[in-house]
Motif scaffolding. Structure first.
Motif, PDB file in Angstrom:
ATOM      1  N   PHE A  35     -82.781 105.757  19.599  1.00  0.00           N
ATOM      2  CA  PHE A  35     -83.883 105.993  19.392  1.00  0.00           C
ATOM      3  C   PHE A  35     -84.721 106.441  18.817  1.00  0.00           C
ATOM      4  CE2 PHE A  35     -84.382 105.728  24.449  1.00  0.00           C
ATOM      5  CZ  PHE A  35     -83.203 106.019  24.864  1.00  0.00           C
ATOM      6  N   TYR A  37     -88.495 108.276  17.292  1.00  0.00           N
ATOM      7  CA  TYR A  37     -88.987 109.224  17.548  1.00  0.00           C
ATOM      8  C   TYR A  37     -89.771 109.108  16.316  1.00  0.00           C
ATOM      9  CZ  TYR A  37     -88.263 108.789  22.549  1.00  0.00           C
ATOM     10  OH  TYR A  37     -88.021 108.945  24.144  1.00  0.00           O
ATOM     11  N   GLN A  39     -93.151 112.386  15.407  1.00  0.00           N
ATOM     12  CA  GLN A  39     -93.968 113.416  15.408  1.00  0.00           C
ATOM     13  C   GLN A  39     -94.726 113.372  14.332  1.00  0.00           C
ATOM     14  OE1 GLN A  39     -91.965 117.070  15.571  1.00  0.00           O
ATOM     15  NE2 GLN A  39     -93.028 117.778  17.789  1.00  0.00           N
ATOM     16  N   SER A  42     -99.866 116.174  14.675  1.00  0.00           N
ATOM     17  CA  SER A  42    -100.509 116.495  15.565  1.00  0.00           C
ATOM     18  C   SER A  42    -100.027 117.492  16.520  1.00  0.00           C
ATOM     19  CB  SER A  42    -101.873 115.740  15.857  1.00  0.00           C
ATOM     20  OG  SER A  42    -100.940 114.649  16.659  1.00  0.00           O
ATOM     21  N   GLY A  43     -98.212 116.763  16.377  1.00  0.00           N
ATOM     22  CA  GLY A  43     -97.190 117.188  17.033  1.00  0.00           C
ATOM     23  C   GLY A  43     -96.456 116.838  18.437  1.00  0.00           C
ATOM     24  N   GLU A  44     -97.954 115.828  18.531  1.00  0.00           N
ATOM     25  CA  GLU A  44     -97.043 114.813  19.479  1.00  0.00           C
ATOM     26  C   GLU A  44     -95.756 113.862  19.550  1.00  0.00           C
ATOM     27  OE1 GLU A  44     -99.814 113.805  17.991  1.00  0.00           O
ATOM     28  OE2 GLU A  44    -100.424 112.098  18.400  1.00  0.00           O
ATOM     29  N   LEU A  45     -95.054 113.851  20.576  1.00  0.00           N
ATOM     30  CA  LEU A  45     -94.141 112.327  20.044  1.00  0.00           C
ATOM     31  C   LEU A  45     -94.147 110.946  20.567  1.00  0.00           C
ATOM     32  CD1 LEU A  45     -90.804 114.442  21.207  1.00  0.00           C
ATOM     33  CD2 LEU A  45     -91.034 114.127  18.656  1.00  0.00           C
ATOM     34  N   PHE A  47     -93.123 107.606  20.855  1.00  0.00           N
ATOM     35  CA  PHE A  47     -91.798 106.568  20.989  1.00  0.00           C
ATOM     36  C   PHE A  47     -91.923 105.257  19.749  1.00  0.00           C
ATOM     37  CE2 PHE A  47     -88.603 104.379  22.712  1.00  0.00           C
ATOM     38  CZ  PHE A  47     -88.899 102.875  23.469  1.00  0.00           C
ATOM     39  N   PHE A  91     -87.344 111.621  14.266  1.00  0.00           N
ATOM     40  CA  PHE A  91     -86.593 111.710  15.057  1.00  0.00           C
ATOM     41  C   PHE A  91     -85.540 110.858  15.384  1.00  0.00           C
ATOM     42  CE2 PHE A  91     -86.698 116.448  14.787  1.00  0.00           C
ATOM     43  CZ  PHE A  91     -88.323 116.310  15.053  1.00  0.00           C
ATOM     44  N   PHE A 104     -80.518 114.777  20.059  1.00  0.00           N
ATOM     45  CA  PHE A 104     -81.423 114.576  18.639  1.00  0.00           C
ATOM     46  C   PHE A 104     -81.012 115.110  16.900  1.00  0.00           C
ATOM     47  CE2 PHE A 104     -86.361 113.109  20.083  1.00  0.00           C
ATOM     48  CZ  PHE A 104     -85.615 113.313  21.839  1.00  0.00           C
ATOM     49  N   GLY A 105     -81.463 113.887  15.931  1.00  0.00           N
ATOM     50  CA  GLY A 105     -81.036 114.320  14.941  1.00  0.00           C
ATOM     51  C   GLY A 105     -82.216 115.631  14.647  1.00  0.00           C
ATOM     52  N   GLN A 106     -81.574 116.219  13.456  1.00  0.00           N
ATOM     53  CA  GLN A 106     -82.829 117.049  12.772  1.00  0.00           C
ATOM     54  C   GLN A 106     -84.099 117.190  12.783  1.00  0.00           C
ATOM     55  OE1 GLN A 106     -81.285 120.123  14.215  1.00  0.00           O
ATOM     56  NE2 GLN A 106     -81.321 121.014  12.273  1.00  0.00           N
ATOM     57  N   ARG A 109     -88.482 115.255   7.457  1.00  0.00           N
ATOM     58  CA  ARG A 109     -90.339 115.178   7.528  1.00  0.00           C
ATOM     59  C   ARG A 109     -90.789 114.177   6.427  1.00  0.00           C
ATOM     60  NH1 ARG A 109     -94.178 118.188   8.456  1.00  0.00           N
ATOM     61  NH2 ARG A 109     -91.930 119.909   9.534  1.00  0.00           N
TER      62      ARG A 109
ATOM     63  N   GLY B  42     -84.853 119.767  15.602  1.00  0.00           N
ATOM     64  CA  GLY B  42     -84.471 118.788  16.233  1.00  0.00           C
ATOM     65  C   GLY B  42     -85.302 119.448  18.219  1.00  0.00           C
ATOM     66  N   LEU B  43     -85.208 117.955  18.468  1.00  0.00           N
ATOM     67  CA  LEU B  43     -85.379 118.505  19.787  1.00  0.00           C
ATOM     68  C   LEU B  43     -84.200 118.968  21.130  1.00  0.00           C
ATOM     69  CD1 LEU B  43     -88.030 117.054  19.790  1.00  0.00           C
ATOM     70  CD2 LEU B  43     -88.000 117.015  21.595  1.00  0.00           C
ATOM     71  N   PHE B  91     -91.537 120.153  25.063  1.00  0.00           N
ATOM     72  CA  PHE B  91     -91.843 119.448  25.794  1.00  0.00           C
ATOM     73  C   PHE B  91     -91.452 119.117  26.970  1.00  0.00           C
ATOM     74  CE2 PHE B  91     -94.049 117.181  22.349  1.00  0.00           C
ATOM     75  CZ  PHE B  91     -93.366 118.390  20.778  1.00  0.00           C
ATOM     76  N   GLY B 106     -94.566 114.198  26.769  1.00  0.00           N
ATOM     77  CA  GLY B 106     -96.243 114.890  26.615  1.00  0.00           C
ATOM     78  C   GLY B 106     -96.381 115.311  25.240  1.00  0.00           C
ATOM     79  N   SER B 107     -97.919 115.685  25.545  1.00  0.00           N
ATOM     80  CA  SER B 107     -97.952 116.331  23.626  1.00  0.00           C
ATOM     81  C   SER B 107     -97.190 117.898  23.839  1.00  0.00           C
ATOM     82  CB  SER B 107     -99.748 116.123  23.908  1.00  0.00           C
ATOM     83  OG  SER B 107     -99.850 115.178  23.537  1.00  0.00           O
ATOM     84  N   ARG B 110     -96.971 124.189  22.442  1.00  0.00           N
ATOM     85  CA  ARG B 110     -96.879 125.514  21.578  1.00  0.00           C
ATOM     86  C   ARG B 110     -96.827 127.337  21.986  1.00  0.00           C
ATOM     87  NH1 ARG B 110     -97.339 120.645  20.173  1.00  0.00           N
ATOM     88  NH2 ARG B 110     -96.130 119.671  18.714  1.00  0.00           N
TER      89      ARG B 110
END
Lengths: 114, 114
Positions: A35, A37, A39, A42-45, A47, A91, A104-106, A109, B42-43, B91, B106-107, B110
């Motif tokens: 996968f 993703y 980010q 704003s922080g959301e993930l 897909f 990610f 997940f990978g790290q 940015r 990462g997550l 998350f 989800g968003s 924090r």
């Protein structure tokens, strides 16, 4: 542990340049899923793509393309003609068939400068 | 068709207090997953729940953390006696079945521990 490695911590390019984000994974499984993703600040993930291990065809979606190379255990992501709105942390993740968790990978940015 | 809803978006707790994070899955989804994202990382998977059952909690810290997904209502991630190191983005994702095609996240919430 079967890791996902995104060796590029940060990338900065000028708008309209092409940029490739690398992802290398470890797995002993024959069936798995990969996968990407996004980010944004704003922080959301968000897909972007899911690819299973049996499908090695490269995929293109607009300015985004993905190169899956099973021989090198890589699943790289290229943004063509980058835009400022592409600035985000990206990610890469892996899931084994039969398991529900993603590894997940790290993250990388990506900063696109005007 | 609302996505995965997490609340609150931001939560500030003093050391020693309890934090409760809520996750309402997408309609029709009975599988919920919690992930934690520490700053600049990462997550990391924490726990996977199905209605009224914890399926996989291999990523949960052994103490102070718990999760539930009752028959009615949202999934709750509970952190007791929070410490500064619990500050992170949490998350939640959901899926309709065990074999996920790609999580819908989800968003995030924090959490800041002061």
């Amino acid at each position: 542990a079967q890791k996902v490695t995104q060796a590029q911590t940060e990338i900065s390019v000028v708008e309209k340049e092409d940029v490739t984000l690398d992802c290398v994974y470890e797995t002993r499984d024959t069936t798995y899923y990969l996968f990407w993703y996004k980010q944004p600040p704003s922080g959301e993930l968000v897909f972007l793509i899911r690819r299973n291990s049996f499908d090695e065809q490269n995929e293109i979606s607009g300015r985004y393309s993905w190169n899956f190379q099973k021989s090198t255990s890589s699943f790289n992501f290229t943004i063509t003609a980058s835009q400022v709105v592409d600035s985000a942390v990206y990610f890469c993740a892996r899931k084994i068939q039969g398991a529900q968790k993603l590894v997940f990978g790290q993250g990388t940015r990506l900063t696109i400068n005007p | 068709n609302a996505g995965v809803m997490q609340n609150p978006r931001h939560l500030v707790r003093r050391r020693g207090q309890e934090a409760r994070l809520r996750c309402s899955p997408m309609k029709g989804h009975s599988h919920v997953y919690w992930y934690r994202q520490l700053p600049e990382e990462g997550l990391k998977f924490m726990v996977y729940l199905q209605k009224e059952n914890i399926i996989d909690e291999s990523g949960m810290p052994k103490e102070r953390f718990s999760a539930e997904f009752p028959k009615e209502g949202p999934s709750i991630l509970r952190i007791q006696q929070v410490v500064r190191g619990d500050s992170a983005a949490y998350f939640c994702a959901s899926s309709p079945n065990r074999e996920v095609d790609g999580y819908t996240f989800g968003s995030g919430t924090r959490l800041t521990v002061v």
